[in-house]
Design an enzyme around this catalytic site. Structure first.
Site, mmCIF file in Angstrom:
data_model
loop_
_atom_site.group_PDB
_atom_site.id
_atom_site.type_symbol
_atom_site.label_atom_id
_atom_site.label_comp_id
_atom_site.label_asym_id
_atom_site.label_seq_id
_atom_site.Cartn_x
_atom_site.Cartn_y
_atom_site.Cartn_z
ATOM 1 C CD GLU A 17 18.782 93.700 21.610
ATOM 2 O OE1 GLU A 17 19.568 93.459 20.565
ATOM 3 O OE2 GLU A 17 19.425 93.766 22.655
ATOM 4 N NE ARG A 109 29.776 82.867 16.192
ATOM 5 C CZ ARG A 109 31.136 83.088 16.336
ATOM 6 N NH1 ARG A 109 32.089 82.865 15.525
ATOM 7 N NH2 ARG A 109 31.438 83.903 17.479
ATOM 8 C CD GLN A 216 23.353 99.523 30.312
ATOM 9 O OE1 GLN A 216 23.131 100.359 30.961
ATOM 10 N NE2 GLN A 216 23.216 99.605 29.118
HETATM 11 P P1 FAD Z 1 29.058 85.577 12.037
HETATM 12 O O1 FAD Z 1 28.368 86.336 10.922
HETATM 13 O O2 FAD Z 1 29.061 84.123 11.445
HETATM 14 O O3 FAD Z 1 30.556 86.047 12.313
HETATM 15 C C1 FAD Z 1 31.297 85.355 13.396
HETATM 16 C C2 FAD Z 1 33.024 85.524 12.953
HETATM 17 O O4 FAD Z 1 33.009 84.626 11.883
HETATM 18 C C3 FAD Z 1 33.300 87.145 12.351
HETATM 19 O O5 FAD Z 1 34.760 87.139 13.009
HETATM 20 C C4 FAD Z 1 33.425 86.819 10.984
HETATM 21 O O6 FAD Z 1 34.180 87.831 10.155
HETATM 22 C C5 FAD Z 1 33.834 85.388 10.752
HETATM 23 N N1 FAD Z 1 33.251 84.807 9.475
HETATM 24 C C6 FAD Z 1 31.871 84.852 9.137
HETATM 25 N N2 FAD Z 1 31.681 84.228 7.980
HETATM 26 C C7 FAD Z 1 32.903 83.670 7.671
HETATM 27 C C8 FAD Z 1 33.388 82.674 6.722
HETATM 28 N N3 FAD Z 1 32.497 82.385 5.768
HETATM 29 N N4 FAD Z 1 34.634 82.318 6.727
HETATM 30 C C9 FAD Z 1 35.507 82.673 7.841
HETATM 31 N N5 FAD Z 1 35.140 83.550 8.799
HETATM 32 C C10 FAD Z 1 33.875 83.977 8.721
HETATM 33 N N6 FAD Z 1 23.826 86.832 20.180
HETATM 34 C C11 FAD Z 1 22.792 85.958 20.855
HETATM 35 O O7 FAD Z 1 23.155 85.010 21.392
HETATM 36 N N7 FAD Z 1 21.476 86.181 20.929
HETATM 37 C C12 FAD Z 1 21.096 87.502 20.320
HETATM 38 O O8 FAD Z 1 19.978 87.628 20.045
HETATM 39 C C13 FAD Z 1 22.017 88.261 19.558
HETATM 40 N N8 FAD Z 1 21.561 89.307 19.045
HETATM 41 C C14 FAD Z 1 22.626 90.332 18.483
HETATM 42 C C15 FAD Z 1 21.894 91.470 17.774
HETATM 43 C C16 FAD Z 1 23.119 92.276 17.262
HETATM 44 C C17 FAD Z 1 22.651 93.373 16.252
HETATM 45 C C18 FAD Z 1 24.237 92.182 17.277
HETATM 46 C C19 FAD Z 1 25.416 92.952 16.395
HETATM 47 C C20 FAD Z 1 24.658 90.818 17.832
HETATM 48 C C21 FAD Z 1 23.763 90.165 18.271
HETATM 49 N N9 FAD Z 1 24.267 88.822 19.010
HETATM 50 C C22 FAD Z 1 23.433 88.047 19.629
HETATM 51 C C23 FAD Z 1 25.856 88.540 19.298
HETATM 52 C C24 FAD Z 1 26.362 87.640 18.220
HETATM 53 O O9 FAD Z 1 25.676 86.428 18.241
HETATM 54 C C25 FAD Z 1 27.844 87.679 18.222
HETATM 55 O O10 FAD Z 1 28.606 88.859 17.895
HETATM 56 C C26 FAD Z 1 28.398 86.572 17.606
HETATM 57 O O11 FAD Z 1 29.879 86.454 17.965
HETATM 58 C C27 FAD Z 1 28.646 86.642 15.943
HETATM 59 O O12 FAD Z 1 27.337 86.689 15.402
HETATM 60 P P2 FAD Z 1 27.472 86.753 13.629
HETATM 61 O O13 FAD Z 1 25.999 86.718 13.356
HETATM 62 O O14 FAD Z 1 27.900 88.252 13.501
HETATM 63 O O15 FAD Z 1 28.464 85.885 13.150
#
Ligand code: FAD
Length: 300
Positions: A17, A109, A216
């Protein structure tokens, strides 16, 4: 190529990454980084999108992913977040990805605003990553990755609920998962067991962050709440103000974690390089013969 097809042909896969440089730094700095990462032959390189409040990243993600794919001929995975974006904005990014021949997207998200009084507006097109996955599926032939959390997502009220939400992302079309960083592999093994029991069968790639500086460590603790094992804490305490020693110890710790994960049959390792090619080089060199041995044992 779709990353899901790389997973079908190879185990483990190794990827990196990178993130777009902060606005105070020239864009050329990232190209220098990619120049040094390319000879390590990663299966793909991912590019973050506005992570850590870096709004510059949003504009530059497609540009950097395009260079990775079209100049270096390495598969690119473009991160894309949806919180706070309109459907039009998301579709503009997807269109640009299509135009640049990039067909792998990590659907996220994004982090919520830090303001403790933040509430979701009542009308919102994308509330969760699952909503973005649905939109990407409609917009083209993309291979879709999603994030997963071996220690549970920081906002989720229970680990089991988080796994059920993860299942929804897979059911909506996520082809593979990349994990949040962690420092104790037992969290991952427990998570993998629970995910499999929940019917999640897509490849799960492990995200590993070699910790090489004190900045970090502070960020990790505040952002994702990863558990810090005693063994790791001892290293940090001992070498926090001795940068070369901390770097060596951080790389050794990450290497040990990776070797244990590879020996336990993980689908792949995604190294959070922090744009530091030296760290990636040293880790790849440490695991080279292991990855080679594992790949050569796959019946083709
Ligand atoms: P989601 O999957 O939407 O989950 C968020 C929360 O909502 C969780 O607690 C989940 O349990 C809950 N949830 C999900 N679906 C539902 C539903 N249908 N009903 C009720 N609750 C629900 N951030 C950035 O800004 N830019 C990046 O480039 C970036 N890269 C990342 C790469 C990796 C590998 C990881 C692990 C994280 C990255 N992040 C990045 C951080 C990420 O945006 C955050 O962790 C964010 O808080 C959650 O994103 P998600 O896509 O997992 O969210």
């Amino acid at each position: 190529m779709h990353i899901k097809n790389i997973f079908s042909n190879k185990k483990p896969i190794i990827s990196f990454e990178v993130f777009p440089p902060h606005k105070d730094y020239s864009i050329d700095s990232i190209y220098k980084t990619i120049d040094e990462l390319a000879p390590l032959n990663p299966d793909y390189i991912s590019v973050t999108y506005g992570a850590g409040g870096n709004s510059v990243g949003k504009n530059k993600t497609v540009e950097i992913a395009s260079i990775i794919k079209n100049k270096y001929d390495i598969e690119a995975l473009a991160h894309l977040t949806c919180i706070g974006s309109t459907k039009y904005e998301v579709n503009e990014v997807l269109k640009a990805l299509n135009e640049n021949n990039i067909n792998n997207v990590l659907a996220l998200r994004g982090d919520l605003p830090q303001d403790p009084s933040f509430k979701f507006p009542s009308r919102l097109h994308f509330r969760y990553a699952v909503d973005l996955i649905g939109e990407i599926k409609k917009q083209g032939d993309f291979c879709i990755g999603a994030a997963c959390y071996p220690e549970g997502h920081i906002e989720c009220e229970s680990f089991n609920k988080d796994i059920k939400n993860l299942r929804k992302k897979v059911d909506s079309g996520a082809d593979f998962l990349i994990s949040q960083l962690f420092f104790d592999n037992n969290f991952f093994y427990n998570f993998r067991g629970k995910a499999n029991a929940e019917g999640i069968k897509v490849p799960i790639q492990v995200g590993i962050m070699p910790v090489i500086n004190s900045r970090q460590i502070r960020r990790i603790a505040s952002l994702c709440g990863a558990h810090i094992p005693e063994k790791f804490e001892k290293i940090v305490d001992k070498y926090i103000d001795k940068s070369e020693a901390l770097k060596d110890a951080g790389i050794a710790y990450a290497t040990e974690q990776i070797i244990d994960l590879l020996s336990s049959g993980v689908d792949g390792i995604h190294i959070y390089t922090m744009n530091n090619p030296e760290v990636a080089k040293r880790i790849v060199s440490n695991i080279f013969s292991i990855v080679k041995a594992l790949n050569s044992s796959i019946a083709v």
